[in-house]
Design an enzyme around this catalytic site. Structure first.
Site, PDB file in Angstrom:
ATOM      1  N   ASP A 190       6.063 -13.611  13.106  1.00  0.00           N
ATOM      2  CA  ASP A 190       4.961 -13.853  12.164  1.00  0.00           C
ATOM      3  C   ASP A 190       4.428 -12.234  11.953  1.00  0.00           C
ATOM      4  O   ASP A 190       3.947 -11.927  12.852  1.00  0.00           O
ATOM      5  CB  ASP A 190       3.678 -14.748  12.807  1.00  0.00           C
ATOM      6  CG  ASP A 190       2.801 -14.786  11.620  1.00  0.00           C
ATOM      7  OD1 ASP A 190       2.341 -13.681  11.174  1.00  0.00           O
ATOM      8  OD2 ASP A 190       2.371 -16.023  11.560  1.00  0.00           O
ATOM      9  N   HIS A 191       4.641 -11.728  10.692  1.00  0.00           N
ATOM     10  CA  HIS A 191       4.542 -10.115  10.714  1.00  0.00           C
ATOM     11  C   HIS A 191       3.186  -9.983  11.009  1.00  0.00           C
ATOM     12  O   HIS A 191       2.687  -8.705  11.333  1.00  0.00           O
ATOM     13  CB  HIS A 191       5.085  -9.570   9.388  1.00  0.00           C
ATOM     14  CG  HIS A 191       4.291  -9.728   8.283  1.00  0.00           C
ATOM     15  ND1 HIS A 191       4.182 -10.702   7.595  1.00  0.00           N
ATOM     16  CD2 HIS A 191       3.256  -9.027   7.591  1.00  0.00           C
ATOM     17  CE1 HIS A 191       3.211 -10.766   6.552  1.00  0.00           C
ATOM     18  NE2 HIS A 191       2.668  -9.551   6.747  1.00  0.00           N
ATOM     19  N   HIS A 253       0.041 -17.200   9.172  1.00  0.00           N
ATOM     20  CA  HIS A 253      -0.833 -15.727   9.505  1.00  0.00           C
ATOM     21  C   HIS A 253      -2.249 -16.262   9.760  1.00  0.00           C
ATOM     22  O   HIS A 253      -2.831 -15.652  10.776  1.00  0.00           O
ATOM     23  CB  HIS A 253      -0.669 -14.968   8.341  1.00  0.00           C
ATOM     24  CG  HIS A 253       0.561 -14.656   7.708  1.00  0.00           C
ATOM     25  ND1 HIS A 253       1.687 -14.521   8.618  1.00  0.00           N
ATOM     26  CD2 HIS A 253       0.869 -14.571   6.353  1.00  0.00           C
ATOM     27  CE1 HIS A 253       2.573 -13.987   7.966  1.00  0.00           C
ATOM     28  NE2 HIS A 253       2.370 -14.195   6.327  1.00  0.00           N
TER      29      HIS A 253
HETATM   30  C1  BG6 Z   1       3.528 -13.070   3.374  1.00  0.00           C
HETATM   31  C2  BG6 Z   1       3.399 -13.967   2.347  1.00  0.00           C
HETATM   32  O1  BG6 Z   1       3.901 -13.776   4.584  1.00  0.00           O
HETATM   33  O2  BG6 Z   1       2.509 -12.185   3.677  1.00  0.00           O
HETATM   34  C3  BG6 Z   1       2.944 -13.142   0.826  1.00  0.00           C
HETATM   35  O3  BG6 Z   1       4.554 -14.617   2.001  1.00  0.00           O
HETATM   36  C4  BG6 Z   1       1.768 -12.234   1.573  1.00  0.00           C
HETATM   37  O4  BG6 Z   1       2.612 -14.001  -0.154  1.00  0.00           O
HETATM   38  C5  BG6 Z   1       1.994 -11.308   2.592  1.00  0.00           C
HETATM   39  O5  BG6 Z   1       1.478 -11.360   0.204  1.00  0.00           O
HETATM   40  C6  BG6 Z   1       0.657 -10.607   3.233  1.00  0.00           C
HETATM   41  O6  BG6 Z   1       1.051  -9.743   4.052  1.00  0.00           O
HETATM   42  P1  BG6 Z   1       0.363  -8.465   4.116  1.00  0.00           P
HETATM   43  O7  BG6 Z   1       0.847  -7.709   5.501  1.00  0.00           O
HETATM   44  O8  BG6 Z   1       0.683  -7.634   2.974  1.00  0.00           O
HETATM   45  O9  BG6 Z   1      -1.118  -8.641   4.172  1.00  0.00           O
END
Ligand code: BG6
Length: 500
Positions: A190-191, A253
């Protein structure tokens, strides 16, 4: 999150499925490059890229190098050849169909050859940077080819999001993976957990004597978690039409942010201890009803002073789409720490600003003392953990305005990451990849966590599938979302913080 810096990880082969994809060029390879800078790449490493297209290893390598050079140039930097050499010293491209056995036979031969030539200790990290429909197939084919059996070294698998699209599919995917790999070989990314500000929540809570004693229902009135984006679907209409804001952002997230904020203190930083506490927290979430959730879809509007089209006019979106681009919800956690403290969550596309934060509102002080003064109402105190952009921690509290009268004003103390720390260049994947290479699963999701999170949103997914939204589109691009989201808090006598 490795508890201490452990230096270079063991020598290994890294196999990237989806070698020609966006994720590889935008995040994985730049992260490896940044890891080389801090001496956190294996001393010996072979990078094997697998994809459908026809390409030589040199073309693959040069394409990645050019892209990296262009991205660095945008921030005024040039590629450092010595660092790039560390990443690219051994890069092999394998053209192969993910669904054909021959690919895995060829891959096995390449891995064995690299292992023999470079003595990589039998260690292999497989990275599934592919569309989710391939996850189970690739895992099964790797398993059948004997490539994930751990004999000498480690064999690990990184799986990207989305992990399932509901509880049933997540369970099915878990059982597919677990047929061939053990849980401790699987690293579900989960990034959001790669973000420093998210990792810092644990330090804030558990490395300070100050916060934990007030981190409960005695002192906290409610928590607001916002992940607002001002972008639209960015050409991903096909994906978004099948996904929507709830699936895309919430069980992964946003729930990670909830878990970091609400979990009980673990007994150690050991991955299993931390993940057990997170899983426990999800078990305490009160079942959601449709009345706890609001959905929205953006109409045309103005974002950053530019007119933008409605969701239904975006590429690859059907003109009468009922897919939500915004979701807000009220979550209750039924345990001793949080009973009666609502967690309000919201996320959406094309909102007023890009802004992610966890805002903790404390209970008001009693007013009696100020009855005879000019002070009509005391502002509540807030602790705001700003995840992005402008990473910071901000404490808002009341202070006396200078002068003879007793008048108060809400003031702020703020810690900004950029003022204290020199931040190394990062794409947000460095820690995640490094941790996987050293076998630290703290920042990755365990099967039970993923299933518990889908379990929480399942009633909403089912309810929404059975009832069409009535007033879509219901918010203009560039605003704070639909008015129903405000009603959700107004019912409890509360209101959202401004998105800015
Ligand atoms: C991704 C979603 O997992 O996370 C995207 O699929 C979203 O829709 C993105 O824009 C948001 O990540 P970050 O790191 O740019 O806030």
């Amino acid at each position: 999150m490795s508890p201490s810096h452990k230096g270079a990880p063991p020598d290994c082969a890294i196999v990237i499925f989806g070698a020609n994809g966006d994720l590889t060029k935008r995040l994985i390879v730049p992260a490896l490059y940044n890891l080389a800078r801090t001496g956190m790449l294996p001393e010996k490493m072979t990078l094997i890229g697998v994809d459908h297209n026809d390409k030589t290893s040199a073309q693959w390598r040069d394409g990645l190098r050019d892209f990296l050079a262009q991205s660095l140039a945008k921030s005024g930097a040039a590629i450092d050849q010595a660092l790039w050499d560390k990443v690219s010293r051994s890069m092999i491209f394998l053209r192969g169909d993910f669904e054909k056995e021959g690919t895995y036979k060829d891959l096995g031969d390449l891995i064995a050859k690299a292992d023999k030539e470079q003595s990589l200790g039998g260690n292999v990290l497989f990275y599934l940077a592919v569309a989710d429909r391939f996850f189970a197939t690739i895992a099964a084919k790797l398993g059948e080819a004997g490539l994930v059996a751990q004999k000498d070294g480690f064999r690990r698998l990184i799986v990207e999001k989305p992990f399932g699209h509901d509880l049933e599919s997540a369970k099915k995917l878990n059982s597919c993976l677990l047929k061939y790999l053990k849980e401790d070989q699987i690293y579900r990314i989960d990034h959001f957990l790669g973000k420093e500000t998210v990792q810092n929540i644990m330090a804030l809570r558990f490395a300070n004597g100050l916060f934990e004693p007030i981190w409960n229902r005695d002192r906290i009135d409610h928590v607001q978690i916002t992940v607002a984006e001002n972008i639209g679907t960015e050409g991903r209409g096909n994906f978004y039409e099948k996904t929507g804001a709830l699936r895309d952002m919430v069980p992964n997230h946003l729930f990670q942010l909830v878990a970091m904020t609400a979990m009980e203190p673990p007994v150690s930083f050991d991955a299993e201890d931390i993940r057990a506490k997170k899983a426990e927290m999800f078990k305490a979430v009160h079942p959601l009803t449709l009345g706890d959730v609001v959905r929205g879809q953006y109409d045309s509007g103005v974002v950053a002073e530019k007119p933008v089209a409605a969701y239904r006019k975006e590429e690859n979106v059907v003109p009468d789409s009922n897919v939500e681009t915004f979701v807000a919800m009220r979550l209750l956690i039924d345990n001793w720490r949080w009973a009666g403290v609502p967690f309000y969550l919201r996320t959406g596309k094309r909102l007023a600003a890009r802004s992610s934060e966890i805002a903790i509102r404390f209970k008001r002080a009693p007013h009696a003392l100020f009855r005879e003064t000019l002070v009509e109402e005391l502002d509540a105190d807030w602790l705001i953990l700003r995840i992005q952009p402008d990473e910071s921690i901000r404490l808002r509290f009341n202070a006396k305005r200078p002068g003879p009268a007793m008048a108060l004003e809400s003031v702020a103390m703020e810690f900004k990451y950029k003022d204290w720390f020199r931040q190394a260049p990062s794409v947000g994947y460095e820690t995640l990849i490094y941790d996987c290479l050293i076998g630290d699963a703290t920042l990755f999701q365990r099967a039970d966590q993923v299933e518990a999170a889908w379990g929480v949103v399942e009633p909403v997914l089912t309810g929404w599938a059975n009832t069409a939204p009535r007033h879509f589109p219901n918010y203009n691009a560039g605003t704070e979302g639909p008015s129903a989201a405000n009603d959700l808090l107004a019912r409890d006598g509360r209101s959202w913080r401004t998105i800015k």
